[in-house]
Design a protein around this motif. Structure first.
Motif, mmCIF file in Angstrom:
data_model
loop_
_atom_site.group_PDB
_atom_site.id
_atom_site.type_symbol
_atom_site.label_atom_id
_atom_site.label_comp_id
_atom_site.label_asym_id
_atom_site.label_seq_id
_atom_site.Cartn_x
_atom_site.Cartn_y
_atom_site.Cartn_z
ATOM 1 N N ILE A 116 -7.793 42.373 1.692
ATOM 2 C CA ILE A 116 -7.318 41.376 0.734
ATOM 3 C C ILE A 116 -5.799 41.361 0.749
ATOM 4 O O ILE A 116 -5.153 42.391 0.560
ATOM 5 C CB ILE A 116 -7.834 41.684 -0.690
ATOM 6 C CG1 ILE A 116 -9.365 41.602 -0.722
ATOM 7 C CG2 ILE A 116 -7.222 40.732 -1.703
ATOM 8 C CD1 ILE A 116 -9.975 41.988 -2.047
ATOM 9 N N ALA A 117 -5.226 40.200 1.010
ATOM 10 C CA ALA A 117 -3.761 40.051 1.031
ATOM 11 C C ALA A 117 -3.257 39.925 -0.406
ATOM 12 O O ALA A 117 -3.690 39.042 -1.153
ATOM 13 C CB ALA A 117 -3.361 38.826 1.846
ATOM 14 N N GLU B 151 -4.252 37.028 -4.931
ATOM 15 C CA GLU B 151 -5.046 37.800 -3.978
ATOM 16 C C GLU B 151 -5.806 36.802 -3.114
ATOM 17 O O GLU B 151 -6.476 35.904 -3.639
ATOM 18 C CB GLU B 151 -6.022 38.735 -4.693
ATOM 19 C CG GLU B 151 -5.339 39.864 -5.455
ATOM 20 C CD GLU B 151 -6.331 40.772 -6.133
ATOM 21 O OE1 GLU B 151 -7.545 40.629 -5.863
ATOM 22 O OE2 GLU B 151 -5.919 41.628 -6.931
ATOM 23 N N ILE B 152 -5.687 36.971 -1.793
ATOM 24 C CA ILE B 152 -6.271 36.009 -0.852
ATOM 25 C C ILE B 152 -7.037 36.773 0.217
ATOM 26 O O ILE B 152 -6.578 37.819 0.699
ATOM 27 C CB ILE B 152 -5.177 35.143 -0.206
ATOM 28 C CG1 ILE B 152 -4.430 34.361 -1.298
ATOM 29 C CG2 ILE B 152 -5.768 34.188 0.819
ATOM 30 C CD1 ILE B 152 -3.198 33.658 -0.796
ATOM 31 N N ALA B 153 -8.213 36.276 0.586
ATOM 32 C CA ALA B 153 -9.018 36.920 1.624
ATOM 33 C C ALA B 153 -9.794 35.859 2.394
ATOM 34 O O ALA B 153 -10.069 34.764 1.886
ATOM 35 C CB ALA B 153 -9.979 37.934 1.015
ATOM 36 N N ASP B 154 -10.159 36.223 3.615
ATOM 37 C CA ASP B 154 -10.995 35.359 4.455
ATOM 38 C C ASP B 154 -12.449 35.664 4.104
ATOM 39 O O ASP B 154 -13.021 36.647 4.559
ATOM 40 C CB ASP B 154 -10.722 35.645 5.934
ATOM 41 C CG ASP B 154 -11.516 34.709 6.850
ATOM 42 O OD1 ASP B 154 -12.328 33.909 6.341
ATOM 43 O OD2 ASP B 154 -11.334 34.795 8.080
ATOM 44 N N THR B 155 -13.057 34.806 3.273
ATOM 45 C CA THR B 155 -14.417 35.047 2.814
ATOM 46 C C THR B 155 -15.463 34.754 3.887
ATOM 47 O O THR B 155 -16.638 35.059 3.700
ATOM 48 C CB THR B 155 -14.713 34.182 1.570
ATOM 49 O OG1 THR B 155 -14.500 32.800 1.898
ATOM 50 C CG2 THR B 155 -13.819 34.573 0.415
ATOM 51 N N ILE C 92 -1.888 34.483 4.842
ATOM 52 C CA ILE C 92 -3.048 34.304 5.715
ATOM 53 C C ILE C 92 -3.819 33.054 5.289
ATOM 54 O O ILE C 92 -3.593 32.509 4.207
ATOM 55 C CB ILE C 92 -4.005 35.517 5.667
ATOM 56 C CG1 ILE C 92 -4.565 35.680 4.234
ATOM 57 C CG2 ILE C 92 -3.322 36.784 6.140
ATOM 58 C CD1 ILE C 92 -5.683 36.706 4.132
ATOM 59 N N ALA C 93 -4.731 32.638 6.152
ATOM 60 C CA ALA C 93 -5.668 31.575 5.778
ATOM 61 C C ALA C 93 -6.873 32.223 5.107
ATOM 62 O O ALA C 93 -7.362 33.255 5.555
ATOM 63 C CB ALA C 93 -6.099 30.800 7.017
ATOM 64 N N GLY C 94 -7.335 31.624 4.020
ATOM 65 C CA GLY C 94 -8.474 32.198 3.323
ATOM 66 C C GLY C 94 -8.737 31.492 2.014
ATOM 67 O O GLY C 94 -8.439 30.295 1.863
ATOM 68 N N VAL C 95 -9.279 32.243 1.064
ATOM 69 C CA VAL C 95 -9.637 31.705 -0.253
ATOM 70 C C VAL C 95 -8.892 32.509 -1.317
ATOM 71 O O VAL C 95 -8.767 33.737 -1.217
ATOM 72 C CB VAL C 95 -11.155 31.791 -0.495
ATOM 73 C CG1 VAL C 95 -11.514 31.351 -1.910
ATOM 74 C CG2 VAL C 95 -11.896 30.924 0.523
ATOM 75 N N VAL C 96 -8.388 31.824 -2.340
ATOM 76 C CA VAL C 96 -7.686 32.483 -3.438
ATOM 77 C C VAL C 96 -8.719 33.202 -4.311
ATOM 78 O O VAL C 96 -9.559 32.561 -4.951
ATOM 79 C CB VAL C 96 -6.883 31.470 -4.272
ATOM 80 C CG1 VAL C 96 -6.185 32.174 -5.439
ATOM 81 C CG2 VAL C 96 -5.871 30.749 -3.405
ATOM 82 N N LEU C 97 -8.665 34.530 -4.317
ATOM 83 C CA LEU C 97 -9.592 35.322 -5.133
ATOM 84 C C LEU C 97 -9.078 35.492 -6.553
ATOM 85 O O LEU C 97 -9.866 35.568 -7.499
ATOM 86 C CB LEU C 97 -9.809 36.702 -4.501
ATOM 87 C CG LEU C 97 -10.347 36.743 -3.070
ATOM 88 C CD1 LEU C 97 -10.547 38.192 -2.649
ATOM 89 C CD2 LEU C 97 -11.665 35.975 -2.962
ATOM 90 N N ALA C 98 -7.762 35.599 -6.701
ATOM 91 C CA ALA C 98 -7.176 35.805 -8.032
ATOM 92 C C ALA C 98 -5.823 35.124 -8.109
ATOM 93 O O ALA C 98 -5.078 35.075 -7.130
ATOM 94 C CB ALA C 98 -7.040 37.300 -8.322
ATOM 95 N N ARG C 99 -5.526 34.587 -9.295
ATOM 96 C CA ARG C 99 -4.221 33.974 -9.568
ATOM 97 C C ARG C 99 -3.741 34.516 -10.919
ATOM 98 O O ARG C 99 -4.455 34.441 -11.918
ATOM 99 C CB ARG C 99 -4.366 32.455 -9.631
ATOM 100 C CG ARG C 99 -3.207 31.766 -10.364
ATOM 101 C CD ARG C 99 -3.458 30.299 -10.576
ATOM 102 N NE ARG C 99 -2.741 29.778 -11.724
ATOM 103 C CZ ARG C 99 -2.623 28.481 -12.025
ATOM 104 N NH1 ARG C 99 -3.187 27.590 -11.246
ATOM 105 N NH2 ARG C 99 -1.947 28.106 -13.094
#
Length: 406
Positions: free
Chosen positions: A57-58, A252-256, A224-231
């Motif tokens: 997780i970035a 927090e961003i991750a490739d789901t 990174i490219a991915g989905v925003v997990l937390a803002r």
């Protein structure tokens, strides 16, 4: 009379023996037994597991202090690498950039003037420039004082005050540059003076680069490219780099699309795990089966547990060994989904084992029932490895029959 009494006792004894034999036969008919045998126990290990992102997780943190102007994404949004997530106010950094650019221009002009030498007319022009620059500086100071007084009585804005102070700095820098040029013109150009001014130009250019980097840092982008997990940022929030190292990240961003299952094996069982073991994944508490897979890789060291540390029943400082499940076991499951992993260990040869249903617990001890004539007696045993059908025992010999059901 004595003979009659002896016959009575004899018949009683014979009847009792017959009853015991019949009872024994009936018991053997009604009670099912199994033989203690040597063999292999297919031991299992139950461990906590969780779905994680393969690439991690970035965590995006601020690189400058300031007030958040706008936030452009929400939780669940898909983002590309380099996409703008939020912007931080950069007025002070913009003013600093203007100041150091003015210093560079002044230093460059001075260096050129010294290198070329100055004529009488140029000296007169420089004197006029110094006078004009000084007047500009005095006017900027006067305006700044008026803005500050206006702020003290509740008028004006903080932005007006900042702009006025920045104008004073820029006017002063221009005055100093003009005075330096005049001084050099009167003194005559020297190679050492030229080199000194060139050094000032280089220093100013370095300051410009630093100011531009700081200004660019007001734009928070996705690494990174991915989905925003937390803002964790909203417009108007004030953020600080000093607190960023100890607080939660802004995003927090991750490739789901690329996930895997992480298993945490408790320290006592760490050496029993190996690559290639079959794994069955279920919901926590032995719920429905989710997927099957195999252990693909294993952590090379023990580490603090990360799954369930907030559970009061779990020791947060416990050591675990991490392992990861290969295949598509995590497909379709959200990041953070907790699971239970059942690891099928390598078969263990044992000298004696019995069916699990043969083991009883009496007064806190494990025992097995052994037929003894028409009745049974308890034999204490020590338990070892176990699987779904059999359990390793010691304290009883191979070949002994034990009761498995009544």
């Amino acid at each position: 009379m004595r003979k009659k009494k002896s016959r009575t006792w004899l018949f009683a004894v014979i009847g009792a023996v017959v009853l015991l034999i019949v009872a024994g036969v009936v018991m053997r008919v009604r009670v099912k037994t199994a033989e203690v045998v040597a063999g292999e126990v297919k031991d299992r290990l139950v461990a906590r597991a969780v779905v994680v992102a393969e690439g991690g997780i970035a965590e995006v943190r601020p690189r400058v202090d300031g007030r958040v102007l706008r936030v452009l994404v929400r939780e669940g949004d898909k983002v590309e690498a380099g996409q703008l997530l939020a912007e931080i106010e950069g007025d002070a950094l913009q003013a600093e950039l203007a100041r150091v650019e003015a210093e560079r221009s002044a230093a460059a002009a001075s260096a050129k003037s010294v290198a070329e030498g100055a004529r009488v007319e140029e000296k007169l022009a420089l004197e006029a420039e110094v006078r004009a620059s000084k007047k500009d500086w005095e006017l900027a100071q006067d305006r700044a004082q008026r803005v500050q007084k206006l702020r003290e009585i509740g008028g004006g804005t903080e932005v007006d005050e900042k702009e006025a102070l920045h104008a004073v700095d820029i006017a002063k820098a221009r005055l100093e540059a003009a005075e330096a040029r005049l001084k050099l013109a009167k003194a005559g150009g020297k190679s050492t003076d030229v080199r000194a001014l060139e050094a000032r130009v280089a220093a100013a250019e370095a300051a410009i680069a630093a100011a531009k980097t700081g200004l660019e840092s007001t734009r928070i982008t996705s690494p990174i490219a991915g989905v925003v997990l937390a803002r964790r940022a909203d417009p108007g929030d004030t953020i600080s780099m000093a607190a960023a190292s100890t607080s939660q990240p802004l995003f927090e961003i991750a490739d789901t699309g690329r996930t895997e299952v992480r298993v945490e094996v408790e320290e006592p069982d760490a050496m029993r795990v190996s690559a290639g073991l079959a794994v069955t994944l279920t919901m926590p508490g032995g719920g429905e089966e989710i997927a099957k897979g195999t252990i693909g890789r294993i952590g090379a060291r023990l580490e603090r547990r990360t799954i369930g540390v907030e559970d009061a029943r779990v020791r947060a400082d416990g050591q675990v060994r991490a392992a990861w499940v290969e295949g598509t076991a995590a497909a379709g499951l959200p990041i953070g989904q907790r699971l239970e992993a059942i690891l099928e260990l390598q078969p263990k040869p044992v000298q004696a084992m019995v069916p699990r249903s043969a083991v009883r617990v009496r007064d806190g001890r494990a025992v097995v029932e052994v037929p003894w004539g028409p009745v049974t007696r308890d034999v204490p045993v020590k338990l070892g490895a176990a699987d779904g059908r059999n359990v390793e025992v010691s304290g009883i010999g191979v070949g002994t029959r034990v009761v498995v059901s009544k």
